[in-house]
Write an enzyme that holds these catalytic residues in place. Structure first.
Site: not given
Ligand code: GLN
Length: 456
Positions: A64, A139, A163
């Site tokens: 990532k 994400s 994420s």
């Molecule tokens: N979807 C969650 C958020 O928007 C998780 C994001 C993540 O784990 N980086 O915070």
């Protein structure tokens, strides 16, 4: 999809070349932000010459784009870091490289990992691997899609509130979020320091286990890391498994409930004791998360001022340089979180929001610990729905946040959790089931996942 052993019979140069060619043939998905062909091939040649070896010798992978890597950029999918070339490499990647693995490129994400669809990327959304009209999840959407398309056998992701697990579920791959502190966060762009974790997305549980084994362990550069406790295991006896009732109500998509129930049945058939359990604190988890996490984000993102880091805007006045740099460098979702975070931490509102949320977080952790006195593993869906349509939730942040309801509890509690594919919707969209364990039970969760994978 491909596995690590699929690459075992190839030379490192062949393996890297195949992965890079595949990445180039799948640009429609916008899963990959940059390829580092030169450095990857250079390492492959050295491995083929026998200069170094290891458990992952010559195996290509993708990280990532919030993992700092040498060679090329680390953008966190933001304009702020568009041109940022890291001076060092994250510990997780160093450990994989020490075993001969080769990072061929960087995957798309929601900018700074804020989001659950990879639509908040400054470089455009990643598309779902199964259906180009749907989101990849996020994400770590780019990482999930790169694995689902068979470009690489595994990809690294970060999971702060879901994420890794949610995009894994949306694209039909395995996603592992470890116990907080199992893997060093050094050299990874910080989001929320009390819940940030580093994990893996892969096509088989065995591969996930190997990668986690390599990445785990204490690191003097991340004071929150735990002494290495991870030892892959197999299940000798039946486990006590609790299915969280509040996560299986009518507000969850029928297809998701059916798919999760199928895997619950498989667990019972495999000899585990499966019972319904109640976690009444679940309804508060999202509220807690969306106070605590923006608070930490607002503090962590303070460093991006266009002076020390980030793209610097031009102006005569220093205050304007800060303001303009941040205005251009951050996406709307990043700004929203900085503002919410600053608000809940401000004097006057601190007690009402941040302090209260931290107290509620403790109650949630206590409730989970009480369940883990009686059960080894908790089961929930990963998300209330399969992958939604691109654009469906982009104008409604709260709707987008609601998709995180099932994944944030384990994050807030620092507990390990993973997503494994368990079926598809009527329209063929992948659905994952989430297994959550007590702190440091990562190996047990993977052992259960492995058993379910064999039974499918
Ligand atoms: N979807 C969650 C958020 O928007 C998780 C994001 C993540 O784990 N980086 O915070």
């Amino acid at each position: 999809m491909v596995t690590i052993s699929d690459f075992a019979h190839m030379t490192a140069v062949e393996a890297v070349t195949q992965a890079i060619e595949k990445a180039r043939s799948h640009t429609d998905f916008n899963a990959i932000l940059s390829l580092n062909e030169e450095r990857a091939l250079e390492r492959a040649v050295r491995i083929d010459k026998g200069e170094f070896t290891g458990r992952l010798a010559g195996i290509p992978f993708i990280a990532k784009d919030n993992f700092l890597t040498i060679g090329g950029t680390t953008t966190a999918a933001s304009t702020m870091l568009q041109a940022f070339e890291a001076p060092l490499q994250s510990t997780a990647i160093e450990k994989l490289e020490a075993e001969g693995a080769i990072c061929i490129g960087k995957a798309n994400l929601d900018a700074f990992a804020h989001g659950g669809s990879t639509e908040n990327s400054a470089f455009g959304p990643t598309k779902n691997a199964i259906d180009l009209t749907r989101v990849a999840g996020g994400s770590s959407g780019g990482s999930a899609v790169a694995v689902a398309l068979g470009i690489v056998p595994f990809a690294l992701g970060t999971d702060t509130g879901g994420s890794i697990r949610q995009p894994a579920s949306f694209n039909g791959v395995i996603g592992v979020k470890p116990t907080y502190g199992m893997v060093s966060r050094f050299g990874v762009v910080s989001m929320a320091s009390s819940t940030d974790t580093i994990g893996v997305l892969s096509s088989t549980t065995n591969d996930a286990e190997l990668v986690m084994d390599i990445m785990s362990g204490q690191d003097s550069r991340d004071g929150t890391t735990l002494p290495d406790y991870f030892t892959p295991t197999t299940l000798e006896t039946g486990l006590r498994i609790g299915v969280v009732s509040e996560a299986m109500t009518g507000s969850v998509d029928d297809d998701v409930r059916r798919a999760v129930n199928n895997s619950v049945e498989a667990m019972a058939k495999a000899g585990h004791t499966v019972e319904r359990v109640s976690l009444s604190m679940l309804k508060y988890a999202l509220g807690i998360y969306y106070i605590v996490v923006p608070a930490e984000i607002s503090s962590n993102l303070g460093r991006y001022d266009g002076i020390r880091y980030g793209t610097r805007a031009q102006s005569e006045s220093l205050t304007e340089v800060y303001g303009l740099s941040r205005d251009k460098g951050f996406m709307p979702e990043n700004k929203r979180r900085i503002m919410i975070g600053s608000y809940v931490l401000s004097s006057g509102f601190f007690d009402a929001y941040y302090l209260k949320a931290q107290k509620a977080r403790t109650l949630l952790i206590n409730a989970l610990n009480e369940l883990f006195d009686q059960y080894d593993v908790l089961v929930m869906p990963v998300a209330p729905t399969p992958a939604f349509r691109l654009g469906e939730n982009t104008n409604d942040p709260v709707q987008m946040y609601l998709a995180d309801i099932m994944t944030v509890p384990a994050s807030l509690a620092g507990m390990p959790a993973l997503s494994i594919p368990t079926g598809t919707s009527d329209t063929g969209l992948p659905i994952g089931v989430q297994l959550i364990g007590k702190r440091k039970s990562d190996a047990l969760l993977l052992a259960l996942a492995k058993q379910l994978e064999e039974k499918r």
